[in-house]
Every structure is written in C-alpha cells, then in structure tokens.
Design an enzyme around this catalytic site. Structure first.
Site, mmCIF file in Angstrom:
data_model
loop_
_atom_site.group_PDB
_atom_site.id
_atom_site.type_symbol
_atom_site.label_atom_id
_atom_site.label_comp_id
_atom_site.label_asym_id
_atom_site.label_seq_id
_atom_site.Cartn_x
_atom_site.Cartn_y
_atom_site.Cartn_z
ATOM 1 N N LYS A 1 8.671 9.649 0.086
ATOM 2 C CA LYS A 1 9.437 8.429 0.359
ATOM 3 C C LYS A 1 10.432 8.159 -0.771
ATOM 4 C CE LYS A 1 5.837 6.615 3.316
ATOM 5 N NZ LYS A 1 4.618 5.819 3.490
ATOM 6 N N GLN B 1 0.952 1.471 0.664
ATOM 7 C CA GLN B 1 0.482 2.729 1.255
ATOM 8 C C GLN B 1 -0.981 2.599 1.669
ATOM 9 O OE1 GLN B 1 2.585 5.487 1.660
ATOM 10 N NE2 GLN B 1 0.897 6.362 2.825
ATOM 11 N N ASP C 1 7.301 -1.249 7.431
ATOM 12 C CA ASP C 1 6.307 -0.388 8.095
ATOM 13 C C ASP C 1 6.053 -0.859 9.530
ATOM 14 O OD1 ASP C 1 5.294 1.879 6.957
ATOM 15 O OD2 ASP C 1 3.687 0.876 5.828
#
Ligand code: NDP
Length: 284
Positions: free
Chosen positions: A53, A97, A120
C-alpha cells in the site's frame, strides 16, 4: 472453449495510472491526497500488504504514513490514534489493517473511523449506504471484482450470478454490487446444499472461500465468467479457490491467481483515497 484470461495486473496498473494522473491534477489545485495506515502487532501477511500500500501510494503521488503499534497496544490507545488521524486535515483516508490482536474489538475500531475517511469501506455507515445504493466508499476487493467484470465487457443485466462465500469483506458486498448491476444473485456458503449444482447455473461465478481449488472445473457452466478471489498459500505456491486449468477449459473468461483480483484491491484503495481528498476539498 479456452477461456480468455482476465489480466488483473494489467487492469490494476491502468487504474493506478489513471489515479496518478488525477492526483497530479489535484496537486496543481493545492490538494495532496493523504492515507494513514495503522498496523498493530507483527502479522507477516499484513506487513506485506501494508508495504504494498505504501509503495502504491508513492507511485500514485499520494502522501502516506504508517503507524506501527506493538501487539500489546490497548484498544483505548488505538482508538486515541484513530481519533487523531480523523482530526487531521491532510489525512483523507484512515485504514487500520486487519486482523487485529484478539484483545481488540475490531468492530469498535472500524466504527471509530470517520465514515468520510473510511477508504476501506467497512464502516457500518458505508455498508448501509452501499446497501441502499447511496454514494459511498465501496470496499476495495469487491469493487475490484466489479471493475474486472466491467473492463472485460461482461453485461450483468439479467444474468445468473453465483457468489460462493458470504463474508462481510468480500461475499456479501460483491453480491450487492452484482445486484445493483441487475444480475440475479445467489449467495452460497458452507451450509449450501448441492453447491456444485448451484455453481453450474452461474453465468458469472465469483468465489471467495479461502479453500484451495475447492470449486472444480466441472462446476463451471460452459461459457461462464469465473472470478476467483481466493488467495491460498500452498506448498506449490499461491493458488485460488477454483481449479484453474479445468475451469479454464469451460469458462469464457477467468481470473488467474495470482494476477487476477489481488492487484485490484490496492488500485481501488488508491482511487478511494483520491476521491476522499477531492470530497474533502469540495471539488466533487
Ligand atoms: P472468510 O473466511 O471470511 O469467508 C469464507 C466464506 O466461505 C464463508 O462465508 C464460508 O461460509 C464460505 N465457505 C467456507 N467453506 C465453504 C464450503 N466448503 N462451501 C461453501 N462455502 C464455504 O473469507 P474472506 O471472504 O475474507 O476471503 C475469502 C478468500 O478471498 C480467501 O482466500 C482470502 O485470502 C481471499 N481474499 C483476497 C483478497 C484479495 O485478493 N485482495 C482480499 C480478501 C480476501 P460460512 O459463512 O457458512 O462459514
């Protein structure tokens, strides 16, 4: 029939290049998109994803920062960090995460992220908006699946779509997205009776189970489009949830693993971060 291969690597690279060009334009207007990624503990797979990322952000011209917290970080400390990131104007996307260590309530953390920075797409508000068809951040992996179908010229209207898997991050959202494109959608799971028979009805078969090559070639209808979301590490390397060689003999198009859905996830995250920066700047 030999299936055409849906090249997720190439499609993702094109999408990321589009993001790079649009980010460069945004920068000329004084806006630099910013993404904060938080990782708690030392999960090797998560560390790989976070590195990917960061690299993708650098290539797209997106500012990124990584917050690495010890595995014994308390829930309130993590909530404190999320609160700080929510409050910073130069951060447009906040991503924690997953998975998190067991002592932290993932739902509480996801709900603490401001919905307008939820790149997300996991916040209940984002999910709710998706369900009722309002504009929101779409979760990256299922959104990537939809882009692969779109780029492959698959017309979903009226088609039988079968999704195997009902997780909150892949199966359920991809089913809703297929529905929004007017497919007739069936969602299968571990209790589904006659899974092979249901799969054989599919014009579009999306598999997100996490079991190596569980879906056999003869479960695939002649001419179907097969999207394999599975990523399974085996002694023979990475394999998907679909028996690729046998399925490719019957499908009209199929995604490989690796190189299919995988690369799309990060491309869509870059796109969500760019869009968030535009929205925050009032440019959309
Ligand atoms: P989950 O484990 O959360 O969900 C798996 C789903 O598969 C569940 O709904 C489960 O059913 C169903 N399932 C399990 N066994 C069977 C079976 N024998 N028959 C039918 N259905 C079954 O997985 P995720 O959705 O998070 O991930 C699925 C796969 O996609 C994994 O391989 C993962 O690595 C991959 N993935 C890839 C991404 C990417 O490419 N970027 C991103 C996210 C995931 P039930 O609900 O009944 O238990």
């Amino acid at each position: 029939m030999a299936a055409s291969i849906i090249d997720g690597k190439e499609i993702a690279a094109r999408r990321r290049e589009q993001v790079r060009v649009r980010v460069a334009e945004l920068k000329t207007r004084g806006v630099t998109p910013g993404l904060a990624v938080v990782i708690v503990g030392e999960d090797p797979a998560s560390e790989v994803y976070v590195r990917m990322k960061e690299k993708a952000c650098a290539e797209a011209g997106i500012y990124s920062e990584k917050h690495v917290l010890a595995a014994d970080t308390s829930q309130s400390e993590l909530l404190g960090l999320v609160g700080q990131l929510n409050a910073r104007d130069e951060i447009h996307g906040v991503l924690v995460q997953l998975p998190l260590p067991d002592h932290i309530d993932e739902d509480a953390i996801i709900e603490a992220i401001l919905p307008d920075k939820d790149v997300d797409g996991f916040h209940p508000i984002s999910v709710g908006k998706m369900v009722i068809g309002q504009e929101t951040f779409l979760p990256c992996t299922p959104h990537g699946v939809m882009v692969l179908l779109e780029e492959s010229g698959v017309d979903l209207k009226g088609k039988e779509a079968v999704v195997v898997g009902r997780s909150n991050i892949v199966g359920k959202p991809v089913a809703l997205m297929l529905l929004s494109k007017h497919a007739t959608v069936t969602i299968c799971h571990s209790r589904t009776e006659d899974l092979p028979g249901v799969c054989r009805r599919a014009d579009v078969l999306v598999v997100a189970v996490g079991r190596p090559e569980m879906v056999k070639g003869d479960w695939v209808k002649e001419g179907a489009v097969v999207i394999d979301v599975g990523v399974n590490r085996t002694d023979d390397g990475l394999v998907g949830d679909v028996e690729f060689d046998a399925a490719a003999k019957r499908a009209s198009a199929i995604t490989p693993v690796p190189g299919g859905v995988g690369p799309m996830t990060i491309a869509m995250l870059m796109e969500n971060t760019r869009v968030s920066a535009m929205r925050h700047a009032g440019l959309e």
